[in-house]
Motif scaffolding. Structure first.
Motif, PDB file in Angstrom:
ATOM      1  N   CYS A  61      52.160  58.925 -13.640  1.00  0.00           N
ATOM      2  CA  CYS A  61      53.122  58.271 -12.747  1.00  0.00           C
ATOM      3  C   CYS A  61      53.605  59.226 -11.662  1.00  0.00           C
ATOM      4  CB  CYS A  61      54.314  57.755 -13.546  1.00  0.00           C
ATOM      5  SG  CYS A  61      53.912  56.407 -14.668  1.00  0.00           S
ATOM      6  N   ASN A  66      52.274  56.206  -5.581  1.00  0.00           N
ATOM      7  CA  ASN A  66      51.997  54.975  -4.836  1.00  0.00           C
ATOM      8  C   ASN A  66      51.027  54.049  -5.558  1.00  0.00           C
ATOM      9  OD1 ASN A  66      53.660  55.714  -2.636  1.00  0.00           O
ATOM     10  ND2 ASN A  66      52.062  57.108  -1.964  1.00  0.00           N
ATOM     11  N   ALA A  87      59.170  52.835 -17.503  1.00  0.00           N
ATOM     12  CA  ALA A  87      59.286  51.836 -16.437  1.00  0.00           C
ATOM     13  C   ALA A  87      60.613  51.951 -15.702  1.00  0.00           C
ATOM     14  CB  ALA A  87      59.110  50.435 -17.017  1.00  0.00           C
ATOM     15  N   LYS A  88      61.663  52.347 -16.406  1.00  0.00           N
ATOM     16  CA  LYS A  88      62.960  52.563 -15.753  1.00  0.00           C
ATOM     17  C   LYS A  88      62.927  53.806 -14.853  1.00  0.00           C
ATOM     18  CE  LYS A  88      65.806  50.623 -19.467  1.00  0.00           C
ATOM     19  NZ  LYS A  88      66.788  50.974 -20.506  1.00  0.00           N
ATOM     20  N   LYS A  89      62.204  54.819 -15.289  1.00  0.00           N
ATOM     21  CA  LYS A  89      62.165  56.101 -14.570  1.00  0.00           C
ATOM     22  C   LYS A  89      61.227  56.072 -13.369  1.00  0.00           C
ATOM     23  CE  LYS A  89      61.393  61.024 -15.370  1.00  0.00           C
ATOM     24  NZ  LYS A  89      61.065  62.058 -16.351  1.00  0.00           N
ATOM     25  N   TYR A  90      60.085  55.413 -13.512  1.00  0.00           N
ATOM     26  CA  TYR A  90      59.063  55.421 -12.449  1.00  0.00           C
ATOM     27  C   TYR A  90      58.908  54.022 -11.873  1.00  0.00           C
ATOM     28  CZ  TYR A  90      57.885  59.868 -14.609  1.00  0.00           C
ATOM     29  OH  TYR A  90      57.939  61.135 -15.138  1.00  0.00           O
ATOM     30  N   LYS A  91      59.132  53.904 -10.585  1.00  0.00           N
ATOM     31  CA  LYS A  91      59.072  52.598  -9.916  1.00  0.00           C
ATOM     32  C   LYS A  91      57.653  52.025  -9.855  1.00  0.00           C
ATOM     33  CE  LYS A  91      63.346  52.830  -7.694  1.00  0.00           C
ATOM     34  NZ  LYS A  91      64.242  52.419  -8.714  1.00  0.00           N
ATOM     35  N   ASN A  92      56.656  52.862 -10.099  1.00  0.00           N
ATOM     36  CA  ASN A  92      55.265  52.415 -10.020  1.00  0.00           C
ATOM     37  C   ASN A  92      54.684  52.037 -11.376  1.00  0.00           C
ATOM     38  OD1 ASN A  92      55.331  55.194 -10.757  1.00  0.00           O
ATOM     39  ND2 ASN A  92      53.246  55.499 -10.032  1.00  0.00           N
ATOM     40  N   TYR A  93      55.484  52.079 -12.436  1.00  0.00           N
ATOM     41  CA  TYR A  93      55.000  51.794 -13.788  1.00  0.00           C
ATOM     42  C   TYR A  93      55.571  50.491 -14.293  1.00  0.00           C
ATOM     43  CZ  TYR A  93      53.598  52.410 -18.619  1.00  0.00           C
ATOM     44  OH  TYR A  93      53.038  52.230 -19.849  1.00  0.00           O
ATOM     45  N   TYR A  94      54.698  49.650 -14.814  1.00  0.00           N
ATOM     46  CA  TYR A  94      55.105  48.346 -15.338  1.00  0.00           C
ATOM     47  C   TYR A  94      54.569  48.182 -16.737  1.00  0.00           C
ATOM     48  CZ  TYR A  94      56.121  47.381 -10.484  1.00  0.00           C
ATOM     49  OH  TYR A  94      56.617  47.439  -9.222  1.00  0.00           O
TER      50      TYR A  94
END
Length: 95
Positions: A61, A66, A87-94
């Motif tokens: 991540c 991007n 997912a809370k920490k990294y905006k690119n992880y779902y």
């Protein structure tokens, strides 16, 4: 070239990648995977992945901010909670 071919046909997702099928060390953050990850990021494709170690996932991540990353099948409760925190920490992880 294979990914480029399908991208030109409108495919928007790569995966589910499983690193031990492609690499010898079972991790994403190796030189061998960077070409795929960089390409996916440059084309704004979604990467669906089989999760590896917590450290490797965090590094993935961080190294590819991007790249849209979707972690497949979250597993048992402890692992699921780590995915939620990632997912809370990294905006690119779902998840």
């Amino acid at each position: 070239s294979e990914i480029e071919k399908y991208h030109k046909q409108g495919v928007k997702i790569i995966g589910e990648l499983v690193p031990w099928r492609y690499c010898h060390n079972n991790l994403y953050c190796t030189g061998g995977m960077d070409e795929i990850l960089d390409f996916a990021s440059s084309k704004k494709m979604v990467l669906s992945i089989h999760p590896t170690t917590p450290d490797d996932m965090d590094k993935l991540c961080e190294n590819h901010p991007n790249l849209i990353i979707v972690g497949a099948h979250p597993s048992e409760n402890v692992a699921f909670n780590r995915h939620v925190e990632r997912a809370k920490k990294y905006k690119n992880y779902y998840k």
